[in-house]
Design a protein around this motif. Structure first.
Motif, PDB file in Angstrom:
ATOM      1  N   THR A  39      -3.223   7.443   6.706  1.00 36.83           N
ATOM      2  CA  THR A  39      -4.254   6.460   6.389  1.00 36.83           C
ATOM      3  C   THR A  39      -4.777   5.786   7.641  1.00 36.83           C
ATOM      4  N   GLU A  40      -5.957   5.200   7.511  1.00 33.85           N
ATOM      5  CA  GLU A  40      -6.508   4.395   8.590  1.00 33.85           C
ATOM      6  C   GLU A  40      -5.646   3.164   8.792  1.00 33.85           C
ATOM      7  N   ASP A  41      -5.537   2.729  10.034  1.00 37.74           N
ATOM      8  CA  ASP A  41      -4.722   1.542  10.322  1.00 37.74           C
ATOM      9  C   ASP A  41      -5.346   0.283   9.734  1.00 37.74           C
ATOM     10  N   VAL A  42      -6.678   0.233   9.692  1.00 33.40           N
ATOM     11  CA  VAL A  42      -7.390  -0.912   9.140  1.00 33.40           C
ATOM     12  C   VAL A  42      -8.300  -0.401   8.039  1.00 33.40           C
ATOM     13  N   ASP A  43      -8.193  -0.990   6.832  1.00 31.82           N
ATOM     14  CA  ASP A  43      -8.885  -0.445   5.675  1.00 31.82           C
ATOM     15  C   ASP A  43     -10.395  -0.394   5.856  1.00 31.82           C
TER      16      ASP A  43
ATOM     17  N   HIS B  87      -0.972   9.517  -4.068  1.00 30.07           N
ATOM     18  CA  HIS B  87      -1.104   8.077  -4.291  1.00 30.07           C
ATOM     19  C   HIS B  87      -0.678   7.883  -5.741  1.00 30.07           C
ATOM     20  N   ASP B  88       0.598   7.476  -5.950  1.00 31.23           N
ATOM     21  CA  ASP B  88       1.163   7.531  -7.311  1.00 31.23           C
ATOM     22  C   ASP B  88       0.618   6.457  -8.243  1.00 31.23           C
ATOM     23  N   GLY B  89      -0.187   5.535  -7.719  1.00 31.14           N
ATOM     24  CA  GLY B  89      -0.823   4.562  -8.593  1.00 31.14           C
ATOM     25  C   GLY B  89      -0.075   3.266  -8.773  1.00 31.14           C
ATOM     26  N   THR B  90       1.163   3.156  -8.286  1.00 32.50           N
ATOM     27  CA  THR B  90       1.895   1.890  -8.436  1.00 32.50           C
ATOM     28  C   THR B  90       1.288   0.790  -7.574  1.00 32.50           C
ATOM     29  N   CYS B  91       0.562   1.189  -6.532  1.00 28.23           N
ATOM     30  CA  CYS B  91      -0.211   0.233  -5.742  1.00 28.23           C
ATOM     31  C   CYS B  91      -1.678   0.441  -6.128  1.00 28.23           C
ATOM     32  N   PRO B  92      -2.247  -0.423  -6.950  1.00 28.72           N
ATOM     33  CA  PRO B  92      -3.556  -0.153  -7.577  1.00 28.72           C
ATOM     34  C   PRO B  92      -4.734  -0.379  -6.640  1.00 28.72           C
ATOM     35  N   ARG B  93      -4.745   0.348  -5.524  1.00 31.17           N
ATOM     36  CA  ARG B  93      -5.862   0.225  -4.599  1.00 31.17           C
ATOM     37  C   ARG B  93      -6.221   1.600  -4.054  1.00 31.17           C
ATOM     38  N   HIS B  94      -7.474   1.788  -3.776  1.00 31.49           N
ATOM     39  CA  HIS B  94      -7.897   3.020  -3.125  1.00 31.49           C
ATOM     40  C   HIS B  94      -7.370   3.023  -1.684  1.00 31.49           C
ATOM     41  N   GLU B  95      -7.022   4.210  -1.212  1.00 33.11           N
ATOM     42  CA  GLU B  95      -6.560   4.351   0.168  1.00 33.11           C
ATOM     43  C   GLU B  95      -7.537   5.229   0.936  1.00 33.11           C
TER      44      GLU B  95
ATOM     45  N   ARG C  82       0.857  -1.186   0.000  1.00 35.99           N
ATOM     46  CA  ARG C  82       0.000   0.000   0.000  1.00 35.99           C
ATOM     47  C   ARG C  82       0.890   1.231   0.000  1.00 35.99           C
ATOM     48  N   GLY C  83       0.338   2.371  -0.374  1.00 36.44           N
ATOM     49  CA  GLY C  83       1.205   3.540  -0.403  1.00 36.44           C
ATOM     50  C   GLY C  83       0.505   4.871  -0.523  1.00 36.44           C
ATOM     51  N   VAL C  84       0.753   5.754   0.451  1.00 36.21           N
ATOM     52  CA  VAL C  84       0.398   7.173   0.409  1.00 36.21           C
ATOM     53  C   VAL C  84       1.559   7.912   1.052  1.00 36.21           C
TER      54      VAL C  84
ATOM     55  N   VAL D  79     -12.443  10.720   7.275  1.00 31.84           N
ATOM     56  CA  VAL D  79     -12.089   9.674   6.321  1.00 31.84           C
ATOM     57  C   VAL D  79     -12.370  10.166   4.909  1.00 31.84           C
ATOM     58  N   HIS D  80     -11.408   9.977   4.025  1.00 33.76           N
ATOM     59  CA  HIS D  80     -11.535  10.409   2.632  1.00 33.76           C
ATOM     60  C   HIS D  80     -10.891   9.350   1.743  1.00 33.76           C
ATOM     61  N   LEU D  81     -11.573   8.956   0.663  1.00 36.12           N
ATOM     62  CA  LEU D  81     -11.072   7.930  -0.248  1.00 36.12           C
ATOM     63  C   LEU D  81     -10.147   8.572  -1.280  1.00 36.12           C
ATOM     64  N   LEU D  82      -8.897   8.099  -1.341  1.00 35.65           N
ATOM     65  CA  LEU D  82      -7.910   8.618  -2.291  1.00 35.65           C
ATOM     66  C   LEU D  82      -7.666   7.581  -3.377  1.00 35.65           C
ATOM     67  N   GLN D  83      -7.972   7.953  -4.615  1.00 33.11           N
ATOM     68  CA  GLN D  83      -7.847   7.030  -5.733  1.00 33.11           C
ATOM     69  C   GLN D  83      -6.401   6.972  -6.222  1.00 33.11           C
ATOM     70  N   PRO D  84      -6.012   5.845  -6.845  1.00 33.17           N
ATOM     71  CA  PRO D  84      -4.652   5.744  -7.401  1.00 33.17           C
ATOM     72  C   PRO D  84      -4.384   6.843  -8.424  1.00 33.17           C
ATOM     73  N   GLY D  85      -3.183   7.414  -8.367  1.00 29.96           N
ATOM     74  CA  GLY D  85      -2.792   8.451  -9.307  1.00 29.96           C
ATOM     75  C   GLY D  85      -3.312   9.829  -8.974  1.00 29.96           C
ATOM     76  N   THR D  86      -3.820  10.046  -7.751  1.00 34.91           N
ATOM     77  CA  THR D  86      -4.357  11.355  -7.372  1.00 34.91           C
ATOM     78  C   THR D  86      -3.618  11.895  -6.153  1.00 34.91           C
TER      79      THR D  86
END
Length: 649
Positions: free
Chosen positions: A369-373, A166-174, A142-144, A331-338
């Motif tokens: 980020t939240e400790d637990v998704d 969130h540079d997008g190399t980890c393809p998951r929402h954070e 994961r990565g932010v 809490v805010h959802l950060l999409q990959p590449g944003t």
């Protein structure tokens, strides 16, 4: 050791099977006591932490063997994750935890990552945990991360923008849920003295032309209250065998030259008392020029802020919320590449802990980020060692406002210019008279001041201090009698009835005028208490010169008058209280008071009875009580507590 597994983030590379959806790496292992599996993974460029899951795959419950074999028992597993970084101790990139697992149970851990470095994931079964254990190991990256990896809040700036990506190399929402806290105080001290010593015969190296030299740096650390601190020299610390210097050692001393702590490249906490302490550092090298470059090496003193002393930093998604004190970041959802812009609000002056009021740098961390998704509680037995990014704040020691509401201007009564001028001249005369206390020149100047201003209270106080200084030098009954007369004159000048009536009710100190009058009454009370204390000390001295019943009664009466206005059990009155207890035959109470003074954080809490004097008096009192063995021990401890010189380095 089982064969090494090599994998890459984004798939189950060599040694790992195809990863399940949502996981970057997955592999199955058969563990047994003392066997270690090692897996090496290359995290994606934008990964800042890894989620590791270990699941026992023992099969369905109905397949469970009913026989009491070790295979049906719980297992103690070890998870060890590490990233090696050049010129960094391995412990900085290491996480190790022990996981107790039941049949088909799942355990999780989170590990911080430094991008660009290989991650080693080791899983093993503890040597004393018997039986075979099939497990499935899954890793998710994961990565932010902030664009500025070490945000710094400047005093007076009010707000600070921090942009996370969130540079997008980890393809998951954070799921962003930022929080920030300052939990460490650092203060820097320059050396007061620096000396380079040339070694003797024992410091000659194998090469005859080389001799080991030693640089000794001395620092003075002043604390407003006793504290347990860490002493650090960042340029030198955390290196031992790799260090270019032969050694680095330090000793810490209290105000009496007693050694209270020591350390080397890795320092434990040292307890320093209130007031001035001395720290000495010795660094050895065979080149004197190299040591000279360190003569200005600063000492960093580090406090850990716990509980209420921690400083929380508000984080907002909107600049206006940070400026106006609006809603905090949730809490805010950060999409990959944003990216997402955050705003940190400068801490208020009221939130700065007392220990930081004298300046320094507050440091801590910010997490994003939240400790637990899922937002739910972590599974039983999970571990998280994901540290935040460093955050620092330079404490402002000025009185400049940071946007907080200012207090109303102080109340000042109207005074005629001529009266203000006369008061200023009188105060200047009183200040000069106090500097002449106990000196022959006092009498002539005091007589002139009396002729000009009359017997006003400040002049009577100056006379009392002068007579007290003379009596301490002469120590005669006549001199102490003069002190008593001067004290009586001060007390007679103060309207004690008016003072008692004022303190008999509460006052609204939010009102500027009431606050002004409270300050004036406090000055009168302090003057009265000082006069009563000096009077009690005077009666004590007279009784010690002539141990009569009348002198004893006079001292006890003076103590009773003092007790009407203050708590005589306060440390500042300890010398009088000890004498009172001894007069009354309560030597046990006297011993208790002496012990309180001897162990007080401030060695000068009682001006008339220092901590060293209290220890000496305590030893003598033990002798009077027939405790000769304790008296001898007290005298020996007094020598240890206040040696003649600093311990040699």
């Amino acid at each position: 050791l089982v064969p090494h597994n090599i994998g890459r983030g984004g798939g189950g590379g060599g040694g790992g099977s195809a990863a399940a959806p949502g996981w970057d790496y997955e592999a199955n292992f058969e563990l047994e006591g003392g066997v270690l599996t090692r897996t090496f993974l290359q995290p994606p460029a934008g990964a800042t932490w890894a989620h590791v899951r270990i699941t026992r795959v023992d099969g369905a419950e109905e397949e469970k063997d009913s026989s009491p074999t070790p295979d049906n028992a719980s297992r103690l597993l070890v998870l060890h994750c590490m990233q090696l970084r050049p010129q960094h101790p391995y412990r900085e990139g290491e996480m190790q935890t022990y996981l107790r697992t039941a049949r088909n149970a799942t355990r999780e851990a989170k590990v911080r990552l430094d991008p660009g470095h290989l991650l080693e994931v080791d899983v093993g079964q503890y040597w004393s945990s018997l039986g075979h254990t099939p497990v499935k190991v899954q890793v998710q990256f994961r990565g932010v991360s902030p664009l500025n990896s070490a945000p710094h809040l400047f005093a007076g700036a009010g707000i600070l923008p921090v942009e996370v990506q969130h540079d997008g190399t980890c393809p998951r929402h954070e799921r962003l849920k930022p929080s920030a806290v300052l939990n460490t105080l650092r203060r820097v001290y320059a050396p007061k003295a620096a000396t380079i010593r040339t070694g003797g015969e024992r410091d000659v190296l194998l090469e005859p032309e080389k001799v080991m030299h030693a640089l000794v740096l001395q620092y003075e650390v002043k604390l407003s209250s006793a504290a347990s601190v860490k002493l650090s020299w960042p340029v030198l610390n955390d290196e031992l065998y790799e260090s270019p210097f032969a050694s680095q050692l330090f000793l810490a001393f209290d105000a009496h030259k007693k050694c209270v702590g020591c350390g080397d490249a890795w320092s434990d906490k040292v307890s320093l008392g209130k007031g001035a302490s001395t720290v000495q550092l010795i660094v050895r090298h065979d080149d004197m020029k190299t040591l000279k470059r360190l003569e200005a090496l600063p000492l960093t003193v580090i406090w850990d802020l716990n509980g209420k002393s921690k400083v929380s930093v508000d984080v907002h998604y909107c600049r206006h919320d940070a400026t106006l004190g609006g809603s905090k970041a949730g809490v805010h959802l950060l999409q990959p590449g944003t990216r997402q812009l955050l705003w940190l609000k400068e801490p208020s002056k009221s939130s700065i802990p007392k220990v930081a009021k004298d300046g320094g740098e507050l440091s801590g961390y910010i997490t994003f980020t939240e400790d637990v998704d899922s937002g739910a509680k972590p599974p039983s037995g999970s571990r998280s060692q994901v540290a935040g990014y460093p955050l620092s704040y330079a404490v402002d020691t000025t009185s400049a406002s940071t946007g907080e509401a200012s207090s109303p201007p102080p109340f000042e009564p109207e005074t005629a210019p001529a009266d203000a001028y006369r008061t200023a001249l009188r105060d200047a005369a009183v200040k000069h008279l106090k500097s002449l206390a106990g000196k022959p020149a006092f009498e002539e100047i005091h007589a002139g001041a009396l002729a000009a201003y009359g017997d006003e209270l400040p002049l009577l106080v100056a006379r009392m201090e002068h007579e007290d200084a003379l009596a301490k030098k002469a120590s005669t009954a006549e001199a102490w009698a003069n002190v008593g007369e001067a004290c009586d004159a001060v007390v007679a000048k103060i309207d004690v009835v008016e003072l008692a009536q004022y303190y008999g009710v509460k006052h609204d100190l939010e009102d500027p005028e009431a606050k002004y009058h409270d300050k004036q009454f406090k000055k009168k009370k302090d003057t009265l208490v000082d006069a009563l204390r000096v009077a009690a000390a005077c009666k004590k001295a007279l009784h010690s010169l002539a141990e009569s019943d009348d002198a004893k009664a006079a001292f006890l009466s003076a103590m009773a008058e003092l007790a009407k206005w203050v708590d005589v059990k306060e440390t500042k009155h300890a010398d009088l209280l000890v004498y009172k207890h001894k007069l009354e035959g309560s030597r046990g109470d006297a011993l208790k008071v002496l012990s309180q003074v001897a162990g007080h954080d401030d060695p000068n809490a009682c001006k008339a009875l220092s901590a060293a004097q209290a220890k000496k008096a305590r030893a003598a009192l033990c002798g009077e009580l027939g405790w000769a063995h304790i008296e001898r021990m007290e005298k020996l401890l007094a020598i240890v507590a206040a040696p003649a010189n600093y311990a040699p380095l």
